[in-house]
Enzyme design. Structure first.
Site, short mmCIF file in Angstrom:
data_model
loop_
_atom_site.label_atom_id
_atom_site.label_comp_id
_atom_site.label_asym_id
_atom_site.label_seq_id
_atom_site.Cartn_x
_atom_site.Cartn_y
_atom_site.Cartn_z
N ARG A 8 17.95 -117.98 -22.68
CA ARG A 8 19.39 -118.13 -22.26
C ARG A 8 20.05 -118.89 -23.46
NH1 ARG A 8 20.72 -123.64 -20.80
NH2 ARG A 8 18.73 -124.92 -20.77
N HIS A 190 23.71 -119.64 -30.16
CA HIS A 190 22.98 -118.68 -31.03
C HIS A 190 21.70 -119.48 -31.62
CE1 HIS A 190 26.55 -116.51 -30.28
NE2 HIS A 190 27.40 -117.14 -31.17
N ARG A 191 21.29 -120.47 -31.04
CA ARG A 191 20.26 -121.38 -31.34
C ARG A 191 20.60 -122.15 -32.74
NH1 ARG A 191 19.34 -119.61 -27.09
NH2 ARG A 191 16.97 -118.75 -26.56
N LEU A 192 21.92 -122.41 -32.72
CA LEU A 192 22.21 -123.28 -33.87
C LEU A 192 22.57 -124.79 -33.33
CD1 LEU A 192 25.00 -120.87 -35.71
CD2 LEU A 192 22.64 -121.39 -36.25
#
Length: 213
Positions: A8, A190-192
């Site tokens: 997610r 975006h996993r940032l």
């Protein structure tokens, strides 16, 4: 089950430099209050405490946070348990809060100091009578033949101490986790992810730095 396909995105919010105060406990208090007010299904005060035994093997378990201030985090336990024995040999510990519904995590690293007998008594006698008796009868982490045996002994002690003061076991008490590092993690798109780490430089002086995701 294809675990690789389970994912997610994280998009609730961000943690920016302007959100980061001078000490980690100010931000921790704010985040903890958010977790409590949101009415999360899981216990918002639950924290995973990690210790290391004499052979260097790590262990983790979940305990409940019972107080904190600028001096550290407090929790209580049977000191004859695995964690109590580990701490007696090596007081270096870490603890972790995961408020996943809020896409937040907090990680403390430091050492555990025993609380005073007065602090132990104050908390023990604030607990419900039934919990006091449970602490008295449990040889935590030790084997037992069956649950029936445990419950039978518990019921016997409930009757014995009805209307009386339950003696606090000397091996039951608390610790204060005194941190040297505290990391805050806020999930990002975006996993940032946003990550900030506090490091204790001197008695009351913390440095803070953003980390890459």
């Amino acid at each position: 089950m294809d675990l690789q396909s389970i994912r997610r995105d994280y998009n609730i919010g961000h943690l920016t430099e302007s959100d980061v105060p001078n000490t980690p406990f100010q931000l921790f208090e704010s985040w903890l209050n958010n977790a409590v007010e949101c009415g999360l299904n899981s216990d918002p005060t639950a924290m995973t405490v990690a210790t290391v035994d004499s052979q260097g093997h790590p262990s983790q378990r979940i305990v409940l946070l019972k107080g904190f201030d600028e001096s550290g985090l407090r929790f209580f336990t049977n000191k004859q348990s695995h964690k109590g024995k580990d701490i007696a040999l090596n007081p270096k510990v870490s603890c972790h809060f995961a408020w996943l519904a809020l896409e937040r995590q907090v990680h403390f690293r430091g050492h555990a100091d025993p609380l005073s007998e007065q602090e132990n008594d104050e908390y023990f006698y604030s607990r419900p009578f039934e919990s006091q008796v449970a602490a008295l009868i449990s040889n935590q982490s030790q084997p037992i033949g069956s649950r029936d045996e445990l419950v039978r002994y518990y019921q016997e002690q409930l009757e014995q101490y009805q209307g009386k003061q339950v003696p606090r076991p000397q091996h039951w008490g608390g610790y204060r986790i005194v941190p040297s590092e505290v990391e805050f993690w806020q999930g990002g798109e975006h996993r940032l992810h946003d990550r900030f780490i506090y490091r204790l430089e001197s008695a009351d002086n913390w440095s803070v730095q953003r980390l890459q995701p």
